[in-house]
Design a protein around this motif. Structure first.
Motif, short mmCIF file in Angstrom:
data_model
loop_
_atom_site.label_atom_id
_atom_site.label_comp_id
_atom_site.label_asym_id
_atom_site.label_seq_id
_atom_site.Cartn_x
_atom_site.Cartn_y
_atom_site.Cartn_z
N MET A 285 -77.32 55.26 78.03
CA MET A 285 -77.16 56.08 79.26
C MET A 285 -76.71 55.14 80.29
SD MET A 285 -77.98 59.11 80.21
CE MET A 285 -77.40 59.26 81.93
N ASN A 286 -77.20 53.73 80.61
CA ASN A 286 -76.75 53.15 81.67
C ASN A 286 -75.33 52.64 81.57
OD1 ASN A 286 -77.35 51.29 79.44
ND2 ASN A 286 -78.83 50.07 80.49
N LYS A 287 -74.95 52.69 80.33
CA LYS A 287 -73.41 52.55 80.04
C LYS A 287 -72.65 53.50 80.71
CE LYS A 287 -73.38 48.51 77.96
NZ LYS A 287 -73.51 48.27 76.32
N ILE A 288 -73.06 54.75 80.27
CA ILE A 288 -72.44 56.11 80.87
C ILE A 288 -72.51 55.90 82.52
CG2 ILE A 288 -72.55 58.52 81.24
CD1 ILE A 288 -73.50 58.75 78.48
N LEU A 289 -73.60 55.45 83.04
CA LEU A 289 -73.76 55.21 84.60
C LEU A 289 -72.79 54.14 84.95
CD1 LEU A 289 -75.32 56.08 86.95
CD2 LEU A 289 -76.62 54.06 86.68
N ALA A 290 -72.51 53.12 84.39
CA ALA A 290 -71.78 52.04 84.60
C ALA A 290 -70.21 52.53 84.76
CB ALA A 290 -71.83 50.61 83.71
N LEU A 291 -69.99 53.21 83.79
CA LEU A 291 -68.61 53.63 83.70
C LEU A 291 -68.32 54.77 84.67
CD1 LEU A 291 -68.40 54.69 79.77
CD2 LEU A 291 -66.83 53.00 80.80
N TYR A 292 -69.29 55.50 84.84
CA TYR A 292 -69.19 56.47 86.07
C TYR A 292 -68.89 55.85 87.39
CZ TYR A 292 -70.84 60.12 89.40
OH TYR A 292 -70.85 60.93 90.30
N ILE A 293 -69.80 54.79 87.86
CA ILE A 293 -69.54 54.20 89.10
C ILE A 293 -68.17 53.35 89.03
CG2 ILE A 293 -70.51 52.17 90.20
CD1 ILE A 293 -73.11 52.55 89.11
N ASN A 294 -67.69 53.04 87.82
CA ASN A 294 -66.25 52.57 87.86
C ASN A 294 -65.33 53.65 88.27
OD1 ASN A 294 -67.28 50.07 87.13
ND2 ASN A 294 -66.57 50.04 84.95
N ILE B 290 -57.15 68.67 90.29
CA ILE B 290 -56.16 68.88 89.25
C ILE B 290 -55.52 67.61 89.21
CG2 ILE B 290 -54.04 69.97 88.67
CD1 ILE B 290 -55.51 72.60 88.84
N ILE B 291 -54.94 66.82 90.18
CA ILE B 291 -54.39 65.67 90.26
C ILE B 291 -55.30 64.46 89.54
CG2 ILE B 291 -53.53 63.31 91.48
CD1 ILE B 291 -52.33 65.67 93.40
N LEU B 292 -56.50 64.52 90.04
CA LEU B 292 -57.72 63.62 89.41
C LEU B 292 -57.84 63.77 87.75
CD1 LEU B 292 -60.45 63.07 91.87
CD2 LEU B 292 -58.63 61.71 91.38
N ALA B 293 -57.76 65.01 87.53
CA ALA B 293 -58.28 65.49 85.99
C ALA B 293 -56.85 65.18 85.25
CB ALA B 293 -58.60 66.79 86.03
N GLY B 294 -55.75 65.77 85.60
CA GLY B 294 -54.51 65.39 85.16
C GLY B 294 -54.18 64.04 84.63
N SER B 295 -54.49 63.04 85.75
CA SER B 295 -54.26 61.65 85.67
C SER B 295 -55.37 60.71 84.94
CB SER B 295 -53.83 61.10 87.05
OG SER B 295 -54.93 61.13 88.03
N SER B 296 -56.37 61.27 85.02
CA SER B 296 -57.68 60.62 84.53
C SER B 296 -57.42 59.74 83.28
CB SER B 296 -58.73 61.72 84.32
OG SER B 296 -59.77 61.07 83.72
N LYS C 264 -68.52 58.14 75.51
CA LYS C 264 -68.74 57.82 76.96
C LYS C 264 -67.98 57.77 78.15
CE LYS C 264 -73.12 55.74 74.88
NZ LYS C 264 -74.08 54.55 74.93
N ILE C 265 -66.93 57.17 77.63
CA ILE C 265 -65.78 56.98 78.80
C ILE C 265 -65.31 58.34 78.88
CG2 ILE C 265 -63.51 56.36 79.08
CD1 ILE C 265 -64.05 54.02 76.80
N LYS D 150 -65.76 60.06 82.78
CA LYS D 150 -64.40 60.39 83.40
C LYS D 150 -64.63 61.81 84.08
CE LYS D 150 -60.85 57.37 82.16
NZ LYS D 150 -60.17 57.18 83.60
N LEU D 151 -65.30 62.89 82.86
CA LEU D 151 -65.28 64.17 83.32
C LEU D 151 -66.51 64.16 84.20
CD1 LEU D 151 -64.20 66.74 82.35
CD2 LEU D 151 -66.11 66.87 80.74
N LEU D 152 -67.49 63.46 84.25
CA LEU D 152 -68.42 63.77 85.22
C LEU D 152 -67.78 63.32 86.83
CD1 LEU D 152 -71.55 62.28 83.27
CD2 LEU D 152 -71.17 64.64 84.16
#
Lengths: 526, 313
Positions: free
Chosen positions: A1-10, A314-320, A342-343, A347-349
């Protein structure tokens, strides 16, 4: 869970370091704030109402009107002749001190104008209510002029041609004239309604009379101006139509004059609408004109700003993922001790967070703009019925939810962009295809209309994405209408049940998510 | 030095990967021990990078197990990956962000990486002064350094570097070699380096695995490989008439001759017999202007093992 949070913050860190994101957010904030004001300026609603309002109703106006008619006609008394005439109706004898106007039909209106104006100039209390200031005085004024002319017309019939039918007409018009005169001079709604009722007997306009009666109950002193009253009358006539449909157990069909059987769901909706309106009429919480204008302006601001939101996410999702694949920066994510799903999720979140942040900016911006301009009291809560009780959602929460609901299609487009992004290194392709889909909305709308009677169109994704009016069926009762989310909205010729659309969307989104997941999580990275 | 008694830090067993009909990696197995620098040697397209990508989680193996620091990478992914650090191909960062922020973001994904540790690795790779510049302004060499800093950030038990000397200047190469040796020999990290720069490997590695066409052909210590290389030592003899010298030596099949030039020829001969060889030439009347031992390198041993090195660039 905190890994997802860390990825999300990144993810949020990376995106927030992009200048283009802040430019788009700034564009969003500016358009949403300035949009409503621009709308008011361009639509110029107030002026429109001023122009449709009657002119020449002040004391000098009426005096001038009378004097000019008098100049053309000369002394009005020269046309007048009096006599006593008798009528026998059902063995009963009526004696009438009658007037005969020996005048051409073309000059009759001048005569009527002079007499009518005289009467108003003598009897009307211009200080209490300027004629144009309230719906009641304006309507009564117009009614008085028309009815006065009708009576004059009846008086232009020679004595020897006046039969029983004439007498009946004359009696009725005189009664109406009495009522409308009382309505005008005493500013009295009851008399005005009696006047309308008699008119109703003649013309079959029951609904209008009923609507004005309800209006008079809400505004017994007759203080509402024309635009406020006509706004309210629209709601009242809807209310009456709902009640009529319920009592007849029918619903309006697709075309104007067709009726179809009332479904249980629709019956519930109509009953709830009636309940909400009754409560609003009783509490004086129905959408005022100011509220309706505010809501339209806010919708306009939100719809315009939504364009930038669509572009941004759409730019964010398309380039994500695709851009990280292209530049190779994905490596530092893959090497890290985090599972790939988790990545994928983080990214989706992050993208969804931008939808929410953008929505918040847009909703608050537009609301603040109108709140400052027209007063925060014009921002009405949303009324709905739950468990037989009329309930409300506070405005800010409602506006946010409404805007989010209008962004359901955007969520689907984002998933499309994300799915493509997960399957290509080419950001341009991902963004391009998704933007193309958004733009193709208009084309699909045309196709839908061409096949409006077929049911297969119900199975198109676009037919099931725009759910605002299904999620908020009582939008009308706080001044909004269902065109919120105009950039990506979609109108269906017939209604699809919400449950069908939700199921359809769930399956569709799942498929898109699977394509995305399969492309990024399960495939090798070369 | 490799210590076969200790637990391997990285253990790969029967790893296979097929792309379409092409077998990229064919049942490769090897162990990597704490404290050693393992060189992964092979021509381009041999499967080096694919194996590294399988270890690092980019590519899913079709068969085989990968165990990192005692954790199976397949079933215990995050624990296994927590002990590994590395660079795959070129290090790629988020170019518009600073090196420090890149490291900070990477540190978030690991447990227990402090702010001080970030400063420490920046110092280690000599980037402290330019750490707050956007990575896009960096040269390839600097990117290699920041990649190394990232790989070392969380003090991994296994460090895997794919072609780490790419783009480094001599000072950078020297620094890298020092850092790797220190990591392995002082901190007990198991280091794996892939390269086709053989001289570099010779200087850097304790053990070397040679791979070609997806198959691991041989694993041996650098000394063993050197010995293997020395077996086929040759000498360059300078003479005014190499053709004549060749004729003389051709009569005696003990001395195979190669690389004839206008004034030299190479003779493949053991150290113990070079004296006899030179004496033979002098006796037959050939003038000797000089004799020089040609130091054989890993390169030749490598070419031999990989079968002529057809794939070498």
């Amino acid at each position: 869970m905190n890994k997802i949070l860390a990825l999300y913050i990144n993810e949020m860190t990376k995106v927030s370091r992009r200048i283009s994101v802040w430019i788009l957010l700034l564009c969003m904030a500016l358009t949403t704030f300035l949009g409503p004001r621009f709308f008011l300026r361009v639509a110029d609603i107030e002026r429109f109402y001023e122009e449709t309002a009657i002119s020449a109703v002040t004391k000098p106006d009426i005096t001038k009107m009378r004097d000019s008619a008098r100049e053309e006609l000369g002394d009005p008394n020269q046309y007048v002749d009096h006599s006593t005439i008798r009528f026998t109706i059902q063995n009963e004898v009526f004696e009438l001190f009658a007037t005969y106007l020996n005048i051409d039909e073309s000059d009759l209106s001048k005569y009527s104008t002079i007499s009518c104006a005289n009467s108003i100039l003598i009897n009307y209390n211009f200080d209490a209510y300027p004629i144009e200031s309230t719906f009641l005085s304006t309507s009564a004024y117009i009614g008085y002029i028309i009815t006065f002319r009708d009576v004059c017309y009846l008086n232009s019939v020679p004595f020897d041609q006046r039969d029983n039918v004439w007498f009946q007409n004359y009696s009725r018009e005189c009664d109406r004239l009495d009522y409308v005169r009382t309505a005008l001079f005493s500013h009295d709604y009851e008399s005005f309604i009696k006047y309308l009722e008699m008119d109703g007997i003649a013309n079959g306009r029951f609904t209008e009379t009923e609507a004005v009666r309800i209006l008079s109950e809400i505004d017994p002193q007759g203080t509402f101006d024309s635009s406020e009253s006509s706004n309210l009358l629209e709601l009242i006539s809807d209310y009456l139509r709902y009640k009529q449909l319920l009592s007849m157990n029918v619903d309006l069909g697709d075309s104007a004059d067709s009726y179809i059987p009332l479904t249980a769901a629709r019956r519930a909706q109509l009953e709830n609408s009636v309940k909400i309106l009754e409560k609003q009429f009783a509490d004086h919480t129905y959408p005022s004109r100011a509220t309706t204008i505010s809501a339209s302006a806010i919708s306009f601001g939100m719809n315009t700003a939504q364009f930038f939101l669509v572009l941004l996410v759409i730019i964010l999702a398309g380039s994500s993922i695709s851009s990280e694949m292209a530049t190779g920066s994905i490596k530092s994510l893959i090497i890290a001790p985090v599972k790939r799903w988790k990545i994928f999720l983080a990214k989706l979140l992050a993208i969804i967070t931008w939808i929410f942040s953008g929505s918040l900016v847009i909703t608050l911006g537009a609301s603040l703009s109108m709140g400052l301009k027209s007063g925060f009291s014009t921002l009405a809560p949303y009324y709905f019925v739950s468990g037989g009780q009329v309930r409300t959602i506070p405005y800010v929460l409602f506006a946010l939810l409404l805007f989010l609901a209008s962004n359901i299609p955007l969520l689907v487009y984002v998933l499309v962009a994300y799915a493509i992004s997960c399957n290509t290194k080419n950001t341009g392709v991902a963004v391009g295809i998704s933007t193309g889909l958004v733009l193709s909305n208009t084309v699909t709308q045309v196709i839908i209309e061409a096949f409006s009677s077929s049911r297969w169109i119900d199975f198109l994704p676009m037919a099931n994405m725009y759910l605002t009016d299904k999620i908020f069926p009582y939008l009308r009762f706080n001044g909004f209408n269902s065109d919120v989310g105009g950039t990506i909205s979609f109108q269906m010729p017939h209604s699809i049940p919400l449950s069908f659309s939700v199921t359809y969307l769930a399956i569709f989104s799942f498929v898109l998510l699977f394509i995305a997941y399969d492309g990024f999580v399960r495939k090798d990275i070369q | 030095m490799s210590d076969s008694k200790s637990e391997p830090a990285l253990s790969i067993t029967g790893t296979t990967k097929t792309f379409g009909s092409k077998v990229a990696v064919d049942h490769v197995s090897f162990d990597l021990y704490p404290g050693e620098v393992f060189g992964f040697l092979g021509p381009n397209g041999a499967g080096k990078t694919t194996i590294i990508k399988m270890i690092m989680g980019f590519v899913r193996p079709d068969e085989g197990t990968i165990i990192i620091n005692g954790y199976n990478r397949h079933t215990d992914y995050e624990k296994a990956m927590a002990s590994i650090g590395g660079i795959v191909e070129n290090p790629e960062m988020y170019n518009n962000l600073s090196a420090r922020l890149n490291l900070k973001m990477y540190a978030r994904l690991h447990d227990g990486v402090t702010k001080e540790r970030i400063d420490e690795v920046l110092e280690l790779v000599g980037l402290t002064e330019r750490a707050d510049e956007a990575v896009k302004k960096y040269s390839l060499g600097m990117k290699q350094r920041i990649g190394l800093a990232q790989a070392l950030l969380h003090r991994p038990k296994v460090l895997i570097l794919d072609e780490p000397t790419n783009g480094l200047d001599p000072a950078g190469i020297h620094l890298l070699r020092d850092i790797l040796k220190r990591c392995a020999h002082e901190d007990g990290v198991a280091v794996m380096v892939s390269s086709h720069l053989l001289g570099e490997m010779q200087l850097m590695c304790d053990r070397i695995g040679i791979i070609n066409h997806g198959k691991l052909l041989q694993i041996c210590t650098t000394e063993e490989l050197m010995k293997q290389a020395k077996k086929s030592n040759s000498y360059r003899i300078k003479t005014s008439d190499p053709k004549r010298a060749q004729d003389i030596l051709s009569e005696n099949s003990k001395y195979p001759v190669s690389n004839l030039s206008s004034d030299t020829l190479d003779v493949e001969v053991d150290e113990s017999e070079i004296n006899a060889c030179v004496r033979l030439l002098v006796e037959k009347g050939s003038d000797i202007l000089g004799v020089q031992k040609i130091e054989s390198s890993l390169e030749e041993a490598f070419l031999e093992i990989t079968g002529g090195g057809i794939d070498i660039e």
